[in-house]
Enzyme design. Sequence first.
Site, PDB file in Angstrom:
ATOM      1  N   LYS A 279       0.841  -1.203   0.000  1.00 45.99           N
ATOM      2  CA  LYS A 279       0.000   0.000   0.000  1.00 45.99           C
ATOM      3  C   LYS A 279       0.874   1.251   0.000  1.00 45.99           C
ATOM      4  CE  LYS A 279      -3.870  -1.897   2.700  1.00 45.99           C
ATOM      5  NZ  LYS A 279      -4.903  -1.710   1.695  1.00 45.99           N
ATOM      6  N   ASP A 290      -7.451  -3.268  10.787  1.00 42.60           N
ATOM      7  CA  ASP A 290      -7.941  -4.308   9.883  1.00 42.60           C
ATOM      8  C   ASP A 290      -8.364  -5.581  10.625  1.00 42.60           C
ATOM      9  OD1 ASP A 290      -8.646  -4.688   7.264  1.00 42.60           O
ATOM     10  OD2 ASP A 290      -6.714  -5.512   6.641  1.00 42.60           O
ATOM     11  N   ARG A 353     -10.215 -11.638   2.154  1.00 43.03           N
ATOM     12  CA  ARG A 353     -11.047 -12.720   1.617  1.00 43.03           C
ATOM     13  C   ARG A 353     -10.308 -14.055   1.660  1.00 43.03           C
ATOM     14  NH1 ARG A 353     -11.612  -9.448  -3.929  1.00 43.03           N
ATOM     15  NH2 ARG A 353     -11.225  -7.751  -2.485  1.00 43.03           N
TER      16      ARG A 353
END
Length: 494
Positions: A279, A290, A353
């Site tokens: 990032k 997170d 995910r």
Amino acid sequence: MQFSVENAKPDQLQSACLVAGVFAGGKLTAAAQTIDKASHGYLSKLIKGGALEGRSGQTLLLFQVPGIAAERLLLVGLGMEKDFKLPTYRKAMHQTVRALNDNGVKQATSTLSLLAVRDTDAYQRARHAVEVAEEANYRFDRCKGKKDNHKPTLLKLALLVASREELRAAERGLRDGIAIAAGVSLAKDLGNLPPNICTPSYLANEARKFGKGGKLKVTVLEEAQMEKLGMGALLAVSRGSRQPAKLIIMEYRGGAKNAKPQVLVGKGITFDSGGISIKPSAAMDEMKFDMCGAACVFGALKAVMQLGLKINLVGVVPSSENLPDGNAVKPADIVKTMSGQTVEILNTDAEGRLILCDALTYAQRFKPAAIVDMATLTGACVIALGNVVSGLFGNDDSLVKELWNAGEKSADRAWQLPLYDDYQDGLKSNFADFANVAGREGGAITAACYLSRFTKDMRWAHLDIAGTAWKNGAEKGATGRPVPLLVQYLLECT
Ligand code: BES
Ligand code: MN
Ligand code: ZN
């Protein structure tokens, strides 16, 4: 903080500070009118003189109001009477507690709980008053050297109700509100901790401590066990980190032995650098949040245990760091998930995910009545919905509706986004069963589509809390959302 409910006359009440509302245009609430009468028109005179218009959020602290027993009186602006709903009621309560703290008040009695708030009853008004007061009093100073000298002064809050029946309902409201607030505070504390302290191992230890009371069965799976189970996606994320990944399972059995459990799954990335798909450094510090999905699993369990709800509830928390390293997972790597499906990892920053899919597959063994996952999953969800509502997805309309309703009632709202098959195409891969990312467009939806491939045989819903789990700017910090939504949902499962 201590809370109580009372059925008493506002003007005759002994209190360090009485709180009364004024609507826009200077219209006194019924309680304020009682006080006005007792003081021979003192309040109406003040308002006529322009001391308070009744704008939402306005406050005015008065000393030595004639004719009342309370030492002080705090007037609170409520805005337009016709717009007075749960969110404005909550705002007024919030301003009340703030003003009381600003003025060093230790004990107060509020008449706001007497007000007619659309679609609420005494139970809800009491419950929300507690939740909001605890919210306003929350501090996180565990990591400050000099202890914060802005400690809240307000320690006791009494709420007035109109009748004996309301007294009973409001007492239930206090009980539920106190439990929800405790869950929210726990979720905030875990979220706010720095990532050098709050690692996957830290969360695992917190879970073990949590289990000490005997109300929870806690199991922590180590990487070797994940390997045996074939959790290739979860393990891929953790490869770049020196901190071992953990899969934390917390089982609460408050219901019938054979009753199918509710299962909550929370994303527990304790720091998300993006990995090799790194990032930009601006605001990367916020990626300590997170793990807020995981924190909410802890928070919801805390509230449910405190209330002793007669349900079975299982919390599943996959936890890892996401860091770059010589051993880290790379874009183009293909891994095999526990479900047997293979995934081409085109972007290592779509790691949430990857840990969730194996946790969702694992969770099937509990034969859930329903499974709900919470994750700070996509920046795209923040673009779509901002910081007001959480993104809500699911493969079962009744479950989605229940969660939506729970969000409205708990003032912790969520809004449904579609999961149409058309969105699935983006995940095509030439090399594996599918990829972990699609294009930029509809990113919150394609992330949910990815998860849906692991929950085909279950009643499943997904909350994307990327926009709601924390605040940035001057008030940077975890919000504890969606603990209120989850507990509301679970209260209605009983
Ligand atoms: N944890 C982030 C999502 C996120 C980003 C939440 C910003 C809040 C603010 C997640 O792991 C992530 O990096 N998602 C990527 C997905 C993309 C690579 C498909 C994103 O949103 O950019
Ligand atoms: Mn990421
Ligand atoms: Zn992430």
